[in-house]
Design an enzyme around this catalytic site. Sequence first.
Site, PDB file in Angstrom:
ATOM      1  N   SER A 142       0.045  -3.722 -31.084  1.00  0.00           N
ATOM      2  CA  SER A 142      -1.086  -2.863 -30.735  1.00  0.00           C
ATOM      3  C   SER A 142      -2.313  -3.359 -31.483  1.00  0.00           C
ATOM      4  O   SER A 142      -2.183  -4.075 -32.488  1.00  0.00           O
ATOM      5  CB  SER A 142      -0.731  -1.442 -31.177  1.00  0.00           C
ATOM      6  OG  SER A 142      -1.875  -0.658 -31.350  1.00  0.00           O
ATOM      7  N   TYR A 155       2.042   3.837 -38.094  1.00  0.00           N
ATOM      8  CA  TYR A 155       2.182   3.036 -36.873  1.00  0.00           C
ATOM      9  C   TYR A 155       1.503   1.675 -37.084  1.00  0.00           C
ATOM     10  O   TYR A 155       2.058   0.628 -36.751  1.00  0.00           O
ATOM     11  CB  TYR A 155       1.545   3.797 -35.707  1.00  0.00           C
ATOM     12  CG  TYR A 155       1.563   3.091 -34.382  1.00  0.00           C
ATOM     13  CD1 TYR A 155       2.759   2.903 -33.689  1.00  0.00           C
ATOM     14  CD2 TYR A 155       0.387   2.621 -33.793  1.00  0.00           C
ATOM     15  CE1 TYR A 155       2.776   2.261 -32.455  1.00  0.00           C
ATOM     16  CE2 TYR A 155       0.396   1.991 -32.565  1.00  0.00           C
ATOM     17  CZ  TYR A 155       1.588   1.812 -31.896  1.00  0.00           C
ATOM     18  OH  TYR A 155       1.602   1.185 -30.673  1.00  0.00           O
TER      19      TYR A 155
HETATM   20  N1  NAP Z   1       0.840   2.950 -24.361  1.00  0.00           N
HETATM   21  C1  NAP Z   1      -0.088   2.446 -25.161  1.00  0.00           C
HETATM   22  O1  NAP Z   1      -1.262   2.826 -25.122  1.00  0.00           O
HETATM   23  C2  NAP Z   1       0.282   1.341 -26.124  1.00  0.00           C
HETATM   24  C3  NAP Z   1      -0.746   0.688 -26.822  1.00  0.00           C
HETATM   25  C4  NAP Z   1      -0.416  -0.310 -27.720  1.00  0.00           C
HETATM   26  C5  NAP Z   1       0.904  -0.676 -27.909  1.00  0.00           C
HETATM   27  N2  NAP Z   1       1.890  -0.025 -27.227  1.00  0.00           N
HETATM   28  C6  NAP Z   1       3.278  -0.405 -27.469  1.00  0.00           C
HETATM   29  O2  NAP Z   1       3.901  -0.694 -26.234  1.00  0.00           O
HETATM   30  C7  NAP Z   1       5.295  -0.385 -26.309  1.00  0.00           C
HETATM   31  C8  NAP Z   1       5.690   0.500 -25.134  1.00  0.00           C
HETATM   32  O3  NAP Z   1       4.877   1.668 -25.157  1.00  0.00           O
HETATM   33  P1  NAP Z   1       4.942   2.752 -23.979  1.00  0.00           P
HETATM   34  O4  NAP Z   1       3.647   3.457 -24.021  1.00  0.00           O
HETATM   35  O5  NAP Z   1       5.383   2.132 -22.713  1.00  0.00           O
HETATM   36  O6  NAP Z   1       6.077   3.738 -24.558  1.00  0.00           O
HETATM   37  P2  NAP Z   1       6.916   4.899 -23.825  1.00  0.00           P
HETATM   38  O7  NAP Z   1       6.398   5.196 -22.476  1.00  0.00           O
HETATM   39  O8  NAP Z   1       7.014   5.996 -24.831  1.00  0.00           O
HETATM   40  O9  NAP Z   1       8.366   4.224 -23.639  1.00  0.00           O
HETATM   41  C9  NAP Z   1       9.121   3.908 -24.771  1.00  0.00           C
HETATM   42  C10 NAP Z   1      10.428   3.283 -24.329  1.00  0.00           C
HETATM   43  O10 NAP Z   1      11.180   2.949 -25.506  1.00  0.00           O
HETATM   44  C11 NAP Z   1      12.471   3.578 -25.443  1.00  0.00           C
HETATM   45  N3  NAP Z   1      12.867   3.858 -26.826  1.00  0.00           N
HETATM   46  C12 NAP Z   1      12.263   4.645 -27.737  1.00  0.00           C
HETATM   47  N4  NAP Z   1      12.943   4.632 -28.883  1.00  0.00           N
HETATM   48  C13 NAP Z   1      14.024   3.817 -28.691  1.00  0.00           C
HETATM   49  C14 NAP Z   1      15.119   3.421 -29.491  1.00  0.00           C
HETATM   50  N5  NAP Z   1      15.258   3.856 -30.741  1.00  0.00           N
HETATM   51  N6  NAP Z   1      16.032   2.581 -28.969  1.00  0.00           N
HETATM   52  C15 NAP Z   1      15.919   2.137 -27.687  1.00  0.00           C
HETATM   53  N7  NAP Z   1      14.897   2.468 -26.882  1.00  0.00           N
HETATM   54  C16 NAP Z   1      13.975   3.316 -27.380  1.00  0.00           C
HETATM   55  C17 NAP Z   1      12.254   4.808 -24.552  1.00  0.00           C
HETATM   56  O11 NAP Z   1      13.448   5.275 -23.944  1.00  0.00           O
HETATM   57  P3  NAP Z   1      14.388   6.412 -24.634  1.00  0.00           P
HETATM   58  O12 NAP Z   1      13.457   7.471 -25.156  1.00  0.00           O
HETATM   59  O13 NAP Z   1      15.308   6.881 -23.556  1.00  0.00           O
HETATM   60  O14 NAP Z   1      15.115   5.716 -25.731  1.00  0.00           O
HETATM   61  C18 NAP Z   1      11.320   4.214 -23.503  1.00  0.00           C
HETATM   62  O15 NAP Z   1      12.038   3.471 -22.550  1.00  0.00           O
HETATM   63  C19 NAP Z   1       5.511   0.263 -27.671  1.00  0.00           C
HETATM   64  O16 NAP Z   1       5.985  -0.694 -28.590  1.00  0.00           O
HETATM   65  C20 NAP Z   1       4.114   0.720 -28.061  1.00  0.00           C
HETATM   66  O17 NAP Z   1       3.952   0.827 -29.455  1.00  0.00           O
HETATM   67  C21 NAP Z   1       1.608   0.982 -26.345  1.00  0.00           C
END
Ligand code: NAP
Length: 273
Positions: A142, A155
């Site tokens: 991020s 974070y």
């Molecule tokens: N969205 C943003 O604005 C943004 C910005 C910068 C970086 N990111 C990064 O991008 C990545 C994805 O973000 P997102 O927004 O798509 O997140 P999200 O919609 O919350 O999805 C998170 C995914 O991770 C899984 N997960 C969570 N904890 C887990 C664990 N302990 N073991 C296995 N799976 C796990 C969840 O499934 P379950 O809950 O079923 O396990 C889900 O499939 C993250 O690393 C986040 O930090 C996101």
Amino acid sequence: MAFDPKGKVVLITGSSRGIGRETAVLFAERGANIVLNGRDPARLAETVGRMHRFGNRVWSYPADVTDPEQCRAMIAAVLAHYGQLDVLVNNAGISMRGPFLELDPSVIDSVTRVNILGAAYPTRFALPALHESRGSVVFVSSLAGVRGFAGVSIYSAAKMALTGLAESLHAELHADGVHTGVLFLAFTENDPDKTIMGPDGAPMRITRKASTTQRQAAEAVYRMVERRTRKTYLTASGRYLVFMQRHFPRLTDAVIMRSKGSIHRARRQESSQ
Ligand SMILES: NC(=O)c1ccc[n+]([C@@H]2O[C@H](COP(=O)([O-])OP(=O)(O)OC[C@H]3O[C@@H](n4cnc5c(N)ncnc54)[C@H](OP(=O)(O)O)[C@@H]3O)[C@@H](O)[C@H]2O)c1
């Protein structure tokens, strides 16, 4: 040699929803065999169903990436199922908001575990197979992994740790042909039901308008694997932040201090999940 996704095996952690799911769809569209991962088997089954057009090129394995034994078993299962592993995308992550002084220790623990250990364990067990395939590891980070902002302390610390891990892996592995990359995403479009952790660990919704679509994030992961890029900062604002921090650190500090975390506002969810 140019990257040909056809027949390659791509494991994306945290791909039952969000950016991970879109990344899985994109790699599948280009011919790769996919391993979806998440903790919730029902959600994984639903995602496999949404990707039924790719037939048996989509497979899922439920595992908690913070548990080393589950990660060891997941990699063994992938190799038993597909016989190889070419790309690991460490995407599973969890975010938080709140002043550090108000953080419940459980938030510090969860955010650290998922974002750091949840990337280190799958990588550790996947490396022998990636070594054999001369494959790729991509860490999804991020802009908070570039610069600390108010309200996202732990974070930010966790995402910065991924840069250290990726740099060390590059030093250890590049001579053997294993590619390591870090993708620094800006605010990205969220699934409608996505929540992050509030200071007490309760779920919160993020209200800020996204500057990147999930598809753009997925395209960026794909390009990093294709071109074996080491660092990608998505969006012009991300690249501007890196430029400003390098050349005008005091001005960058002043702007960030003045914002007092306003760019990271979130609101508590009305109905808990
Ligand atoms: N969205 C943003 O604005 C943004 C910005 C910068 C970086 N990111 C990064 O991008 C990545 C994805 O973000 P997102 O927004 O798509 O997140 P999200 O919609 O919350 O999805 C998170 C995914 O991770 C899984 N997960 C969570 N904890 C887990 C664990 N302990 N073991 C296995 N799976 C796990 C969840 O499934 P379950 O809950 O079923 O396990 C889900 O499939 C993250 O690393 C986040 O930090 C996101």
